[in-house]
Scaffold this motif. Structure first.
Motif, PDB file in Angstrom:
ATOM      1  N   LYS A  44     154.739 -23.820 -12.762  1.00  0.00           N
ATOM      2  CA  LYS A  44     155.211 -24.312 -14.068  1.00  0.00           C
ATOM      3  C   LYS A  44     156.644 -24.811 -13.997  1.00  0.00           C
ATOM      4  O   LYS A  44     157.050 -25.629 -14.807  1.00  0.00           O
ATOM      5  N   GLN A  45     157.415 -24.318 -13.030  1.00  0.00           N
ATOM      6  CA  GLN A  45     158.799 -24.770 -12.869  1.00  0.00           C
ATOM      7  C   GLN A  45     158.913 -25.875 -11.814  1.00  0.00           C
ATOM      8  O   GLN A  45     159.931 -26.556 -11.738  1.00  0.00           O
ATOM      9  N   GLY A  46     157.890 -25.984 -10.960  1.00  0.00           N
ATOM     10  CA  GLY A  46     157.938 -26.958  -9.881  1.00  0.00           C
ATOM     11  C   GLY A  46     158.974 -26.598  -8.825  1.00  0.00           C
ATOM     12  O   GLY A  46     159.521 -27.462  -8.140  1.00  0.00           O
ATOM     13  N   LYS A  47     159.239 -25.296  -8.710  1.00  0.00           N
ATOM     14  CA  LYS A  47     160.243 -24.804  -7.770  1.00  0.00           C
ATOM     15  C   LYS A  47     159.736 -23.529  -7.128  1.00  0.00           C
ATOM     16  O   LYS A  47     158.761 -22.945  -7.571  1.00  0.00           O
ATOM     17  N   SER A  48     160.437 -23.088  -6.102  1.00  0.00           N
ATOM     18  CA  SER A  48     160.095 -21.798  -5.508  1.00  0.00           C
ATOM     19  C   SER A  48     160.980 -20.723  -6.134  1.00  0.00           C
ATOM     20  O   SER A  48     161.991 -21.011  -6.772  1.00  0.00           O
ATOM     21  N   GLY A  49     160.555 -19.480  -5.924  1.00  0.00           N
ATOM     22  CA  GLY A  49     161.321 -18.331  -6.385  1.00  0.00           C
ATOM     23  C   GLY A  49     161.100 -17.199  -5.408  1.00  0.00           C
ATOM     24  O   GLY A  49     160.152 -17.226  -4.623  1.00  0.00           O
ATOM     25  N   LYS A  50     161.964 -16.201  -5.430  1.00  0.00           N
ATOM     26  CA  LYS A  50     161.839 -15.096  -4.485  1.00  0.00           C
ATOM     27  C   LYS A  50     162.528 -13.853  -5.008  1.00  0.00           C
ATOM     28  O   LYS A  50     163.367 -13.925  -5.893  1.00  0.00           O
ATOM     29  N   CYS A  51     162.176 -12.750  -4.405  1.00  0.00           N
ATOM     30  CA  CYS A  51     162.870 -11.490  -4.649  1.00  0.00           C
ATOM     31  C   CYS A  51     164.324 -11.662  -4.244  1.00  0.00           C
ATOM     32  O   CYS A  51     164.614 -12.182  -3.177  1.00  0.00           O
ATOM     33  N   ASP A  52     165.219 -11.231  -5.108  1.00  0.00           N
ATOM     34  CA  ASP A  52     166.639 -11.253  -4.767  1.00  0.00           C
ATOM     35  C   ASP A  52     167.203  -9.839  -4.692  1.00  0.00           C
ATOM     36  O   ASP A  52     168.412  -9.628  -4.745  1.00  0.00           O
ATOM     37  N   GLY A  53     166.291  -8.855  -4.566  1.00  0.00           N
ATOM     38  CA  GLY A  53     166.720  -7.460  -4.522  1.00  0.00           C
ATOM     39  C   GLY A  53     167.275  -7.000  -5.860  1.00  0.00           C
ATOM     40  O   GLY A  53     168.033  -6.042  -5.905  1.00  0.00           O
ATOM     41  N   CYS A  54     166.902  -7.726  -6.928  1.00  0.00           N
ATOM     42  CA  CYS A  54     167.450  -7.448  -8.271  1.00  0.00           C
ATOM     43  C   CYS A  54     168.974  -7.444  -8.196  1.00  0.00           C
ATOM     44  O   CYS A  54     169.647  -6.499  -8.626  1.00  0.00           O
ATOM     45  N   ALA A  55     169.526  -8.510  -7.632  1.00  0.00           N
ATOM     46  CA  ALA A  55     170.973  -8.625  -7.423  1.00  0.00           C
ATOM     47  C   ALA A  55     171.761  -8.352  -8.697  1.00  0.00           C
ATOM     48  O   ALA A  55     172.838  -7.738  -8.637  1.00  0.00           O
ATOM     49  N   ASP A  56     171.233  -8.768  -9.841  1.00  0.00           N
ATOM     50  CA  ASP A  56     171.945  -8.520 -11.100  1.00  0.00           C
ATOM     51  C   ASP A  56     172.070  -7.028 -11.387  1.00  0.00           C
ATOM     52  O   ASP A  56     173.104  -6.556 -11.864  1.00  0.00           O
ATOM     53  N   LEU A  57     171.032  -6.266 -11.066  1.00  0.00           N
ATOM     54  CA  LEU A  57     171.084  -4.815 -11.256  1.00  0.00           C
ATOM     55  C   LEU A  57     171.964  -4.155 -10.199  1.00  0.00           C
ATOM     56  O   LEU A  57     172.745  -3.246 -10.497  1.00  0.00           O
ATOM     57  N   VAL A  58     171.839  -4.608  -8.956  1.00  0.00           N
ATOM     58  CA  VAL A  58     172.649  -4.064  -7.857  1.00  0.00           C
ATOM     59  C   VAL A  58     174.135  -4.261  -8.165  1.00  0.00           C
ATOM     60  O   VAL A  58     174.952  -3.369  -7.923  1.00  0.00           O
ATOM     61  N   ASP A  59     174.483  -5.414  -8.736  1.00  0.00           N
ATOM     62  CA  ASP A  59     175.874  -5.686  -9.101  1.00  0.00           C
ATOM     63  C   ASP A  59     176.401  -4.695 -10.143  1.00  0.00           C
ATOM     64  O   ASP A  59     177.606  -4.492 -10.255  1.00  0.00           O
ATOM     65  N   GLN A  60     175.486  -4.071 -10.885  1.00  0.00           N
ATOM     66  CA  GLN A  60     175.862  -3.067 -11.889  1.00  0.00           C
ATOM     67  C   GLN A  60     175.786  -1.642 -11.335  1.00  0.00           C
ATOM     68  O   GLN A  60     175.936  -0.680 -12.073  1.00  0.00           O
ATOM     69  N   GLY A  61     175.492  -1.539 -10.028  1.00  0.00           N
ATOM     70  CA  GLY A  61     175.392  -0.226  -9.404  1.00  0.00           C
ATOM     71  C   GLY A  61     174.038   0.428  -9.588  1.00  0.00           C
ATOM     72  O   GLY A  61     173.880   1.629  -9.359  1.00  0.00           O
ATOM     73  N   LEU A  62     173.037  -0.365  -9.981  1.00  0.00           N
ATOM     74  CA  LEU A  62     171.687   0.146 -10.215  1.00  0.00           C
ATOM     75  C   LEU A  62     170.758  -0.220  -9.063  1.00  0.00           C
ATOM     76  O   LEU A  62     171.081  -1.066  -8.233  1.00  0.00           O
ATOM     77  N   ASN A  63     169.583   0.386  -9.050  1.00  0.00           N
ATOM     78  CA  ASN A  63     168.545   0.076  -8.062  1.00  0.00           C
ATOM     79  C   ASN A  63     167.718  -1.122  -8.499  1.00  0.00           C
ATOM     80  O   ASN A  63     167.598  -1.394  -9.705  1.00  0.00           O
TER      81      ASN A  63
END
Length: 180
Positions: A111-130
């Motif tokens: 639907k986006q015409g792009k690829s996507g991937k796991c980023d290790g939940c970087a946004d959560l990791v940046d907050q000190g979360l898992n």
């Protein structure tokens, strides 16, 4: 901060797919799109039968083929923690990352015409979360942290039946494989 990675204990995993569902929910993925996916394997001949589940997300490899072969630089390895992330705005949908990853982890988002991937939940990791897959696993079969600490605690095995050899990309994961 050091290189982040995952520990996966196949002897605990029951294949419930809670990690897969949590990842799909967090990333608002459609049917057939998976950044983390649980595979079930079985075989043998009675009475010597075997089976196991395998939960696979991005392994945030030392030598990520997806990033190496991305023509736009949309996929790259963060210097701060080694997570392999994506700037989806730069993605042109060529699928080179999908074809390059021996683990098959980048996914085409039609639907986006792009690829996507796991980023290790970087946004959560940046907050000190898992990452959500870690905190969602009811049996705690997935752990996330500094890869050197995980290796000290659990060993260095990153190979398991059903996965390509770890020698090519040097994945930042440790696996406790089920005895077959």
């Amino acid at each position: 901060m050091g290189q982040k990675g995952f520990y996966y204990d196949a002897t605990f995993c029951t294949g419930c797919k809670a990690c897969q569902i949590a990842c799909k929910d967090k990333n608002d993925l459609y049917v057939g799109e998976f950044f983390r996916q649980v595979f079930d394997f079985e075989g043998g001949i009675y009475p010597d039968v075997w089976g196991y589940s395998l939960s696979v997300g991005c392994n945030h490899c030392d030598k990520p083929k997806c990033a190496e072969n991305c023509p736009t630089g949309a996929i790259y390895k963060r210097q701060s923690d080694g997570l392999v992330v994506q700037d989806r705005k730069k993605c042109i949908g060529c699928k080179m990352c999908i074809w390059s990853c021996p683990y098959g982890r980048p996914q085409y988002l039609a639907k986006q015409g792009k690829s996507g991937k796991c980023d290790g939940c970087a946004d959560l990791v940046d907050q000190g979360l898992n990452p959500v897959c870690v905190d969602t696993c009811p049996l705690r079969a997935i752990e996330f942290g500094d890869i050197e600490e995980l290796r000290k605690k659990y060993g260095t095995n990153a190979d398991m039946k059903g996965l390509p050899t770890s020698a090519t990309t040097k994945p930042n994961m440790v696996i406790k494989a089920k005895k077959l």
